[in-house]
Design a protein around this motif. Structure first.
Motif, short mmCIF file in Angstrom:
data_model
loop_
_atom_site.label_atom_id
_atom_site.label_comp_id
_atom_site.label_asym_id
_atom_site.label_seq_id
_atom_site.Cartn_x
_atom_site.Cartn_y
_atom_site.Cartn_z
N PRO A 9 0.80 -1.23 0.00
CA PRO A 9 0.00 0.00 0.00
C PRO A 9 0.83 1.28 0.00
N ALA A 10 2.05 1.22 0.55
CA ALA A 10 2.92 2.40 0.60
C ALA A 10 4.18 2.13 -0.22
N PRO A 11 4.82 3.18 -0.73
CA PRO A 11 6.05 2.97 -1.52
C PRO A 11 7.13 2.23 -0.74
N LEU A 12 8.01 1.60 -1.46
CA LEU A 12 9.18 0.97 -0.87
C LEU A 12 10.00 2.05 -0.18
N LEU A 13 10.48 1.75 1.03
CA LEU A 13 11.26 2.72 1.79
C LEU A 13 12.73 2.30 1.72
N LEU A 14 13.54 3.13 1.08
CA LEU A 14 14.96 2.85 0.90
C LEU A 14 15.74 3.53 2.02
N ALA A 15 16.45 2.72 2.81
CA ALA A 15 17.23 3.25 3.95
C ALA A 15 18.59 3.71 3.45
N SER A 16 18.57 4.74 2.62
CA SER A 16 19.79 5.23 1.99
C SER A 16 19.51 6.57 1.36
N ALA A 17 20.53 7.42 1.35
CA ALA A 17 20.42 8.70 0.64
C ALA A 17 21.04 8.62 -0.74
N SER A 18 21.42 7.41 -1.18
CA SER A 18 22.11 7.24 -2.45
C SER A 18 21.17 7.50 -3.62
N PRO A 19 21.46 8.51 -4.45
CA PRO A 19 20.62 8.75 -5.62
C PRO A 19 20.74 7.62 -6.65
N THR A 20 21.89 6.93 -6.68
CA THR A 20 22.06 5.83 -7.62
C THR A 20 21.14 4.67 -7.27
N ARG A 21 21.09 4.31 -6.01
CA ARG A 21 20.21 3.20 -5.60
C ARG A 21 18.75 3.55 -5.83
N ARG A 22 18.38 4.76 -5.51
CA ARG A 22 16.99 5.16 -5.75
C ARG A 22 16.66 5.10 -7.24
N ALA A 23 17.58 5.57 -8.07
CA ALA A 23 17.34 5.58 -9.52
C ALA A 23 17.20 4.16 -10.06
N SER A 36 17.34 8.53 5.42
CA SER A 36 18.70 8.25 5.89
C SER A 36 18.64 7.46 7.19
N PRO A 37 19.40 6.36 7.31
CA PRO A 37 19.34 5.55 8.52
C PRO A 37 20.02 6.20 9.71
N GLY A 38 20.93 7.13 9.47
CA GLY A 38 21.57 7.85 10.57
C GLY A 38 22.42 6.98 11.48
N ILE A 39 23.10 5.99 10.92
CA ILE A 39 23.95 5.14 11.74
C ILE A 39 25.41 5.50 11.53
N ASP A 40 26.24 5.19 12.53
CA ASP A 40 27.68 5.42 12.44
C ASP A 40 28.33 4.15 11.91
N GLU A 41 28.62 4.14 10.62
CA GLU A 41 29.12 2.92 9.99
C GLU A 41 30.48 2.51 10.55
N ARG A 42 31.35 3.48 10.77
CA ARG A 42 32.68 3.14 11.26
C ARG A 42 32.63 2.61 12.69
N ALA A 43 31.71 3.12 13.50
CA ALA A 43 31.56 2.60 14.86
C ALA A 43 31.05 1.16 14.82
N LEU A 44 30.09 0.88 13.94
CA LEU A 44 29.60 -0.49 13.79
C LEU A 44 30.70 -1.42 13.31
N GLU A 45 31.52 -0.95 12.40
CA GLU A 45 32.63 -1.76 11.90
C GLU A 45 33.60 -2.07 13.02
N THR A 182 24.40 -3.88 -11.69
CA THR A 182 23.71 -3.30 -10.54
C THR A 182 24.42 -3.65 -9.23
N THR A 183 25.11 -4.77 -9.20
CA THR A 183 25.93 -5.10 -8.03
C THR A 183 27.05 -4.08 -7.89
N ILE A 184 27.68 -3.74 -9.00
CA ILE A 184 28.76 -2.75 -8.98
C ILE A 184 28.23 -1.39 -8.54
N LEU A 185 27.00 -1.07 -8.90
CA LEU A 185 26.40 0.20 -8.50
C LEU A 185 25.89 0.19 -7.06
N GLY A 186 25.93 -0.97 -6.40
CA GLY A 186 25.61 -1.01 -4.98
C GLY A 186 24.24 -1.52 -4.61
#
Length: 204
Positions: A9-23, A36-45, A182-186
């Motif tokens: 019923p609602a659009p797919l929600l993409l947890a990313s600000a990447s314009p390439t993935r959205r496109a 935007s998920p707002g997570i600290d990627e380096r801290a998680l790593e 598309t894998t290369i594009l993420g």
């Protein structure tokens, strides 16, 4: 009334600000909203330094999807992450053009892997996660060639891991590429669409 491929019923929600993935998703005919998920990627790593590159990509994609799904449990959420792996060493986006030059100097003449991970959350919980890998053989490049490439490509290289974009001047860097575009594009679309289809979220 225009037919739709998307059955939720609602659009797919993409947890990313990447314009390439959205496109990529929009080109496949899916209605998309981004958050935007707002997570600290380096801290998680840093929490699990023993993770291999594929495990790291999957964990980051999952964290992104769940962070957004926690605030929107009624939505189908897709999180994605991509890790560049050079013989087990993870590369991040370069901080500046000097860093980009250093990355390219290390990647030239060698083959590296791009691990693109996707996580799907439904009902606020993780429903699926997977990783697809592409392998890219970079041409042998001397310092002058790298400088010429960076002069042509400019600061946009700072937005991409590995300091290149295949849809731009970065294509000149490579001798051979193995893997889905598309894998290369993420965002590996074929396996993602198959999983959405299996959940009866696509019209066919």
């Amino acid at each position: 009334m225009t037919a739709s491929l998307w059955r939720a019923p609602a659009p797919l929600l993409l947890a990313s600000a990447s314009p390439t993935r959205r496109a990529l998703l929009e080109a496949a005919g899916l209605p998309v909203e981004t958050r935007s998920p707002g997570i600290d990627e380096r801290a998680l790593e840093a929490e699990r330094p023993g993770d291999g590159p594929q495990d790291l990509a999957r964990r980051l994609a999952t964290a992104k999807a769940l962070a957004v799904a926690a605030a929107s449990p009624d939505r189908v959420v897709v999180g994605a992450d991509q890790v560049l792996d050079l013989d087990g060493e993870v590369f991040h986006k370069p901080a500046d053009l000097r860093g980009a030059r250093d990355h390219l100097a290390r990647l030239q003449g060698r083959t590296h892997a791009l691990h693109a991970a996707v996580a799907v959350a439904v009902g606020g919980r993780l429903a699926d996660a997977f990783v697809e890998t592409a392998r890219l053989a970079m041409r042998p490049l001397d310092g002058a060639a790298i400088d010429t490439y960076l002069a042509v490509a400019g600061a946009r290289v700072l937005g991409s891991v590995g300091a290149y974009q295949l849809e731009g001047p970065g294509i000149h860097l490579f001798a051979r590429i193995e893997g889905d575009h598309t894998t290369i594009l993420g965002l590996p679309l074929l396996p993602l669409l198959a999983r959405l289809r299996a959940r009866d979220l696509l019209a066919f």
